[in-house]
Design a protein around this motif. Structure first.
Motif, PDB file in Angstrom:
ATOM      1  N   LEU A 109     -32.794  58.381  -2.475  1.00 54.70           N
ATOM      2  CA  LEU A 109     -32.240  56.904  -1.121  1.00 54.70           C
ATOM      3  C   LEU A 109     -31.822  56.442  -0.641  1.00 54.70           C
ATOM      4  O   LEU A 109     -31.818  55.496   0.043  1.00 54.70           O
ATOM      5  CB  LEU A 109     -31.090  56.143  -2.949  1.00 54.70           C
ATOM      6  CG  LEU A 109     -32.233  56.131  -4.018  1.00 54.70           C
ATOM      7  CD1 LEU A 109     -31.753  55.391  -5.410  1.00 54.70           C
ATOM      8  CD2 LEU A 109     -33.151  55.250  -4.197  1.00 54.70           C
ATOM      9  N   GLU A 149     -30.133  45.901   1.267  1.00 56.71           N
ATOM     10  CA  GLU A 149     -29.592  45.509   0.284  1.00 56.71           C
ATOM     11  C   GLU A 149     -30.806  45.342  -0.422  1.00 56.71           C
ATOM     12  O   GLU A 149     -31.078  44.847  -1.948  1.00 56.71           O
ATOM     13  CB  GLU A 149     -28.565  44.533  -0.155  1.00 56.71           C
ATOM     14  CG  GLU A 149     -27.287  45.150   0.713  1.00 56.71           C
ATOM     15  CD  GLU A 149     -26.014  44.481   0.681  1.00 56.71           C
ATOM     16  OE1 GLU A 149     -25.672  43.082  -0.072  1.00 56.71           O
ATOM     17  OE2 GLU A 149     -24.902  44.179   1.199  1.00 56.71           O
ATOM     18  N   GLN A 170     -33.001  47.683  -1.760  1.00 58.33           N
ATOM     19  CA  GLN A 170     -32.402  48.279  -2.982  1.00 58.33           C
ATOM     20  C   GLN A 170     -33.006  47.682  -4.021  1.00 58.33           C
ATOM     21  O   GLN A 170     -33.243  48.637  -5.433  1.00 58.33           O
ATOM     22  CB  GLN A 170     -30.686  48.572  -2.810  1.00 58.33           C
ATOM     23  CG  GLN A 170     -31.004  49.610  -1.382  1.00 58.33           C
ATOM     24  CD  GLN A 170     -29.252  49.617  -1.226  1.00 58.33           C
ATOM     25  OE1 GLN A 170     -28.120  48.864  -1.972  1.00 58.33           O
ATOM     26  NE2 GLN A 170     -28.729  49.893  -0.798  1.00 58.33           N
ATOM     27  N   GLN A 207     -35.182  49.364  -7.008  1.00 57.87           N
ATOM     28  CA  GLN A 207     -35.002  49.382  -9.159  1.00 57.87           C
ATOM     29  C   GLN A 207     -35.719  48.484  -9.648  1.00 57.87           C
ATOM     30  O   GLN A 207     -36.072  48.897 -10.725  1.00 57.87           O
ATOM     31  CB  GLN A 207     -33.148  48.751  -8.663  1.00 57.87           C
ATOM     32  CG  GLN A 207     -32.698  49.103  -9.960  1.00 57.87           C
ATOM     33  CD  GLN A 207     -31.171  49.104  -9.779  1.00 57.87           C
ATOM     34  OE1 GLN A 207     -30.170  48.490  -9.161  1.00 57.87           O
ATOM     35  NE2 GLN A 207     -30.649  49.447 -11.445  1.00 57.87           N
TER      36      GLN A 207
END
Length: 92
Positions: A17, A24, A27, A31
């Protein structure tokens, strides 16, 4: 899979990762996408049906996940993602 193997895979995933250099926003999206498709694969594993049918469905689920990630990631990030997937496949 032993606890040691799980810990090793988790460490590799964290390292991977970091190499993706996700923003951000990415990410969070990454997820969410992983959780979405992990849930689908877990549901498939728990469902009935032949092993052949499950493999075919799993392949389609993974293909859908890849398409969604490809749309979210830059070309370089997607290449890194594919390299990591190939490394994991080689270990299995």
């Amino acid at each position: 899979m032993s606890a040691e193997q799980k810990a090793e895979m988790k460490a590799e995933a964290q390292e991977y990762l970091a190499t993706l250099e996700l923003t951000e926003d990415q990410q969070e999206q990454f997820q969410q996408i992983n959780q979405k498709y992990a849930g689908k694969l877990m549901d498939l594993k728990a469902s009935g049906g032949s092993m052949f049918a499950k493999r075919k469905k799993a392949k389609n689920i993974k293909s859908d996940k890849d398409a969604e990630l490809k749309a979210m990631l830059s070309a370089d990030q997607y290449d890194t993602y594919q390299d990591f997937k190939d490394e994991l496949a080689a270990k299995q």
